[in-house]
Design an enzyme around this catalytic site. Structure first.
Site, PDB file in Angstrom:
ATOM      1  N   SER A  22       0.842  -1.217   0.000  1.00  0.00           N
ATOM      2  CA  SER A  22       0.000   0.000   0.000  1.00  0.00           C
ATOM      3  C   SER A  22       0.866   1.252   0.000  1.00  0.00           C
ATOM      4  CB  SER A  22      -0.910  -0.004   1.222  1.00  0.00           C
ATOM      5  OG  SER A  22      -0.138  -0.100   2.403  1.00  0.00           O
ATOM      6  N   ASN A 109      -1.946  -2.070  13.098  1.00  0.00           N
ATOM      7  CA  ASN A 109      -3.391  -1.810  13.070  1.00  0.00           C
ATOM      8  C   ASN A 109      -3.758  -0.496  13.759  1.00  0.00           C
ATOM      9  OD1 ASN A 109      -3.333  -4.278  11.885  1.00  0.00           O
ATOM     10  ND2 ASN A 109      -4.394  -5.385  13.525  1.00  0.00           N
ATOM     11  N   THR A 154     -37.261  27.775 -12.228  1.00  0.00           N
ATOM     12  CA  THR A 154     -37.620  26.500 -11.599  1.00  0.00           C
ATOM     13  C   THR A 154     -37.938  25.597 -12.787  1.00  0.00           C
ATOM     14  OG1 THR A 154     -39.968  27.027 -11.435  1.00  0.00           O
ATOM     15  CG2 THR A 154     -38.626  27.612  -9.537  1.00  0.00           C
ATOM     16  N   HIS A 155     -37.607  24.348 -12.682  1.00  0.00           N
ATOM     17  CA  HIS A 155     -37.756  23.403 -13.816  1.00  0.00           C
ATOM     18  C   HIS A 155     -36.985  23.891 -15.043  1.00  0.00           C
ATOM     19  CE1 HIS A 155     -41.259  21.839 -11.525  1.00  0.00           C
ATOM     20  NE2 HIS A 155     -41.451  23.117 -11.282  1.00  0.00           N
ATOM     21  N   SER A 276     -11.942  23.508 -30.233  1.00  0.00           N
ATOM     22  CA  SER A 276     -12.225  22.221 -30.858  1.00  0.00           C
ATOM     23  C   SER A 276     -11.150  21.945 -31.894  1.00  0.00           C
ATOM     24  CB  SER A 276     -13.598  22.266 -31.520  1.00  0.00           C
ATOM     25  OG  SER A 276     -13.683  21.298 -32.547  1.00  0.00           O
ATOM     26  N   LYS A 282     -15.321  27.070 -31.987  1.00  0.00           N
ATOM     27  CA  LYS A 282     -15.691  26.620 -30.642  1.00  0.00           C
ATOM     28  C   LYS A 282     -14.844  27.214 -29.524  1.00  0.00           C
ATOM     29  CE  LYS A 282     -18.419  24.007 -29.619  1.00  0.00           C
ATOM     30  NZ  LYS A 282     -18.420  22.523 -29.631  1.00  0.00           N
ATOM     31  N   ASN A 284     -15.000  26.109 -25.592  1.00  0.00           N
ATOM     32  CA  ASN A 284     -15.734  25.167 -24.742  1.00  0.00           C
ATOM     33  C   ASN A 284     -15.441  25.346 -23.253  1.00  0.00           C
ATOM     34  OD1 ASN A 284     -16.745  23.929 -27.069  1.00  0.00           O
ATOM     35  ND2 ASN A 284     -14.958  22.577 -27.217  1.00  0.00           N
ATOM     36  N   GLU A 289     -17.034  21.286 -17.191  1.00  0.00           N
ATOM     37  CA  GLU A 289     -17.458  19.919 -17.535  1.00  0.00           C
ATOM     38  C   GLU A 289     -16.628  18.882 -16.782  1.00  0.00           C
ATOM     39  OE1 GLU A 289     -18.393  19.519 -22.012  1.00  0.00           O
ATOM     40  OE2 GLU A 289     -17.112  21.266 -21.832  1.00  0.00           O
ATOM     41  N   TYR A 316      -9.525  -5.961  12.814  1.00  0.00           N
ATOM     42  CA  TYR A 316      -8.854  -5.560  11.569  1.00  0.00           C
ATOM     43  C   TYR A 316      -8.947  -6.649  10.498  1.00  0.00           C
ATOM     44  CZ  TYR A 316      -5.339  -4.117   8.216  1.00  0.00           C
ATOM     45  OH  TYR A 316      -4.704  -3.753   7.059  1.00  0.00           O
ATOM     46  N   GLN A 321      -7.109  -1.934   4.085  1.00  0.00           N
ATOM     47  CA  GLN A 321      -6.006  -1.197   3.465  1.00  0.00           C
ATOM     48  C   GLN A 321      -6.477  -0.432   2.213  1.00  0.00           C
ATOM     49  OE1 GLN A 321      -2.027  -2.999   3.104  1.00  0.00           O
ATOM     50  NE2 GLN A 321      -2.387  -3.049   0.915  1.00  0.00           N
ATOM     51  N   LYS A 324      -7.436   3.613   1.776  1.00  0.00           N
ATOM     52  CA  LYS A 324      -6.586   4.753   1.383  1.00  0.00           C
ATOM     53  C   LYS A 324      -6.799   5.134  -0.075  1.00  0.00           C
ATOM     54  CE  LYS A 324      -3.534   2.569   3.763  1.00  0.00           C
ATOM     55  NZ  LYS A 324      -4.425   2.056   4.821  1.00  0.00           N
TER      56      LYS A 324
HETATM   57  N1  ARG Z   1      -0.951  -1.416   5.254  1.00  0.00           N
HETATM   58  C1  ARG Z   1      -1.904  -1.831   6.219  1.00  0.00           C
HETATM   59  C2  ARG Z   1      -3.198  -1.059   6.036  1.00  0.00           C
HETATM   60  O1  ARG Z   1      -3.167  -0.069   5.431  1.00  0.00           O
HETATM   61  C3  ARG Z   1      -1.398  -1.559   7.597  1.00  0.00           C
HETATM   62  C4  ARG Z   1      -1.935  -2.486   8.628  1.00  0.00           C
HETATM   63  C5  ARG Z   1      -1.511  -3.871   8.349  1.00  0.00           C
HETATM   64  N2  ARG Z   1      -1.828  -4.741   9.423  1.00  0.00           N
HETATM   65  C6  ARG Z   1      -1.772  -6.038   9.259  1.00  0.00           C
HETATM   66  N3  ARG Z   1      -2.027  -6.719  10.293  1.00  0.00           N
HETATM   67  N4  ARG Z   1      -1.461  -6.604   8.138  1.00  0.00           N
HETATM   68  O2  ARG Z   1      -4.235  -1.457   6.497  1.00  0.00           O
END
Ligand code: ARG
Length: 458
Positions: A22, A109, A154-155, A276, A282, A284, A289, A316, A321, A324
């Site tokens: 991660s 964790n 409105t509408h 364009s 054009k 735009n 958008e 957990y 993970q 994120k």
């Molecule tokens: N990279 C993990 C996460 O974002 C960190 C926690 C990992 N904990 C574990 N017991 N594998 O959740």
């Protein structure tokens, strides 16, 4: 070597490591991770779990790592599972065995839950600032065009004339609630999960309140299982950003309409429009958008996050993970869009005289005729019906309300007098909307003063 390698005879398969890392996203939280570790180490020393000398050594090295990451000397890559193990590994390489004490009475964790809260705190404050900037951009235009008349809808059908400033201030108000929702998130997130360890707490004599205090939290997450298992705070943040994006998308939609030849109202600077590749004429409104389009990413993140969490047993699970990915998608998209929306408004001028003449005698003044009859004691329902008939006649003849003779008006009601024509100007209609928060210049000026005061202190 992984931080958990003791019971394993082999190191992790390369593909599998790449898949499970991660670090690409959580390395964005390296400062928070290091802040958390420093507080943790200070607490371990205070509680005599490690010595003061050891804690000093760890803190010094970890501060060095912070600098190394910042200046690129330590390049974090996918061969590390996450930012937590990357920092720890670097620490051990730097100071040897003492570094191995950093993770005492801690799990990744509670560490990741902490990093996310600290990161959110910082990012929420930055997002709030960007919302204020957008409000200021809207306010500047509201002030500049404060006597400009536009049709209100409105509408998406012409309804009643209003001041453009009134319309813009509606967005300023919406954005204020967006800020409040974010501040609310901050309030609920103001508790430290650190010390929950893997989920059950620890047998070592830690002091959770001390680390919470060092890190600027008002207290601790009371239940250690909740501390590591819950991501409702992130869901709440993404909900708040989804509402922001929904509001920005509506504003963008109006920008797109205002930029059309049919409206011919918004005139965007060339620096904030595109052409364009085929049609030479054009110009735009791509930025509006794109904001409208990017709202989909944030709504997707909200759905992704809810789906991610809905089936997870406590405590957990590695699924978490993925949070994120959703968090950062929502955060980056919302921040970018807030910035671009403000720039887009700054780079746009409006044709001040676009609507006034068109609205003089316009059917959108029918409600003023209705109120006129009501003031002359014609029952509301009857007056509504009569004015409806007058409108139908004008539509049939293809004329405006001010082109219908008084004698014709009188056929509908004897209550009509010559003074009715003075009503058939958009400004006289607007001036009459004196109810609180309504369209009258008096009320709009009051709102402008309120926002001037509020925004100048931000
Ligand atoms: N990279 C993990 C996460 O974002 C960190 C926690 C990992 N904990 C574990 N017991 N594998 O959740």
């Amino acid at each position: 070597m992984a931080v958990w390698n003791g019971r394993f005879k082999k190191s992790l398969d390369e593909e599998a490591l790449k898949f499970s890392s991660s670090i690409e996203l959580d390395s964005r939280m390296y400062n928070e991770d290091i802040d958390g570790s420093i507080s943790h180490v200070k607490m371990l020393a205070k509680q005599k779990i490690i010595s003061v000398a050891e804690s000093k050594k760890i803190i010094k090295a970890i501060e060095e790592i912070r600098k190394e990451i910042a200046n690129g000397e330590y390049q974090i890559d996918w061969t590390k599972e996450d930012i937590h193990s990357a920092v720890e590994e670097r620490l051990v390489r730097k100071i040897g065995d003492v570094g191995k004490k950093l993770h005492t009475a801690r799990s990744r964790n509670d560490q990741v839950a902490l990093d996310e809260r600290l990161f959110l705190k910082k990012e929420i404050n930055l997002t709030i600032k960007l919302i204020s900037d957008l409000q200021k951009s809207l306010f500047k235009k509201a002030e500049k065009y404060k006597s400009v008349i536009v049709p209100g809808y409105t509408h998406l059908q012409r309804a009643q004339p209003i001041l453009f400033a009134h319309h813009l201030i509606a967005y300023i108000e919406m954005l204020e609630r967006d800020k409040e929702r974010l501040k609310d998130c901050l309030k609920r997130g103001d508790k430290s999960p650190l010390g929950a360890a893997a989920f059950a707490g620890t047998s070592l004599p830690i002091d959770r309140n001390y680390t919470a205090e060092l890190l600027g939290f008002s207290g601790i997450v009371d239940n250690s299982i909740d501390a590591v298992s819950s991501r409702d705070l992130i869901i709440e943040f993404i909900s708040a950003t989804s509402i922001i994006m929904m509001n920005l998308s509506r504003l963008s939609e109006e920008f797109i309409l205002w930029s059309s030849s049919e409206f011919s109202f918004a005139q965007t600077d060339d620096a904030y429009a595109t052409g364009s590749s085929l049609m030479p004429q054009k110009k735009n409104p791509d930025f509006a958008e794109l904001i409208r389009g990017k709202s989909g990413r944030v709504f997707g993140a909200l759905t992704g996050m809810l789906t991610l969490m809905k089936g997870l047993p406590l405590a957990y699970n590695r699924d978490m993970q993925e949070d994120k990915y959703h968090l950062i998608t929502a955060l980056d998209t919302t921040k970018d869009c807030l910035k671009i929306a403000a720039n887009m408004i700054d780079h746009t001028e409006f044709k001040a005289d676009r609507f006034e003449e068109e609205l003089t005698g316009d059917l959108s003044l029918a409600t003023d005729l209705l109120d006129y009859l009501v003031r002359k004691n014609v029952p509301f329902r009857e007056a509504h019906h009569l004015v409806g008939k007058i409108v139908a006649l004008c539509v049939e003849r293809g004329i405006k309300l001010n082109q219908l003779e008084l004698s014709e008006y009188k056929k509908f009601s004897s209550a009509f007098e010559k003074d009715l024509y003075s009503l058939l100007h958009p400004m006289s209609s607007i001036k009459k909307k004196i109810s609180a928060g309504g369209a009258s210049p008096k009320e709009v000026n009051r709102a402008l003063r309120k926002w001037k005061r509020k925004l100048s202190s931000e």
